[in-house]
Design a protein around this motif. Structure first.
Motif, PDB file in Angstrom:
ATOM      1  N   GLY A  21       0.815  -1.212   0.000  1.00  0.00           N
ATOM      2  CA  GLY A  21       0.000   0.000   0.000  1.00  0.00           C
ATOM      3  C   GLY A  21       0.848   1.261   0.000  1.00  0.00           C
ATOM      4  N   ALA A  57       1.087   4.087  -2.933  1.00  0.00           N
ATOM      5  CA  ALA A  57       0.871   5.501  -2.635  1.00  0.00           C
ATOM      6  C   ALA A  57       2.051   6.342  -3.131  1.00  0.00           C
ATOM      7  N   LEU A  87      -4.909   0.551  -1.117  1.00  0.00           N
ATOM      8  CA  LEU A  87      -5.357   1.193   0.115  1.00  0.00           C
ATOM      9  C   LEU A  87      -6.523   0.437   0.750  1.00  0.00           C
TER      10      LEU A  87
END
Length: 96
Positions: A46, A50, A67
């Motif tokens: 995740g 990002a 996410l």
């Protein structure tokens, strides 16, 4: 020396590895370690998604999926933690 004693010692030595714990099947410790590693990998994936989306290297769909998986993993860990704390408190309430 008694032949039966030597035979018993030899048989015991041959069977001893069968009674020792197998590190590959360590039970709860191994499964807990694997779950922790999976949780850390999910969070790491995740974070990587990002970072990639901040630089424009990832598509938004991949970011949302990563996410969502991270959020689900955190919710699962929190619920497991709550159950462990609940069980610990129940043990403390038991009369001795």
């Amino acid at each position: 020396m008694d032949v039966r004693t030597a035979l018993a010692a030899r048989e015991y030595a041959a069977l001893r590895p069968a009674t020792e714990p197998d590190p590959a099947q360590a039970g709860a410790g191994a499964s807990l370690r694997a779950a922790t590693e999976d949780f850390a990998a999910t969070l790491r994936k995740g974070e990587e998604a990002a970072m990639a989306s901040m630089t424009g290297d990832a598509d938004p769909h991949a970011l949302v999926m990563a996410l969502a998986q991270s959020e689900l993993a955190v919710q699962t860990v929190v619920s497991v933690r709550d159950k462990v704390v609940e069980a610990y408190q129940e043990i403390l309430r038991m009369p001795v």
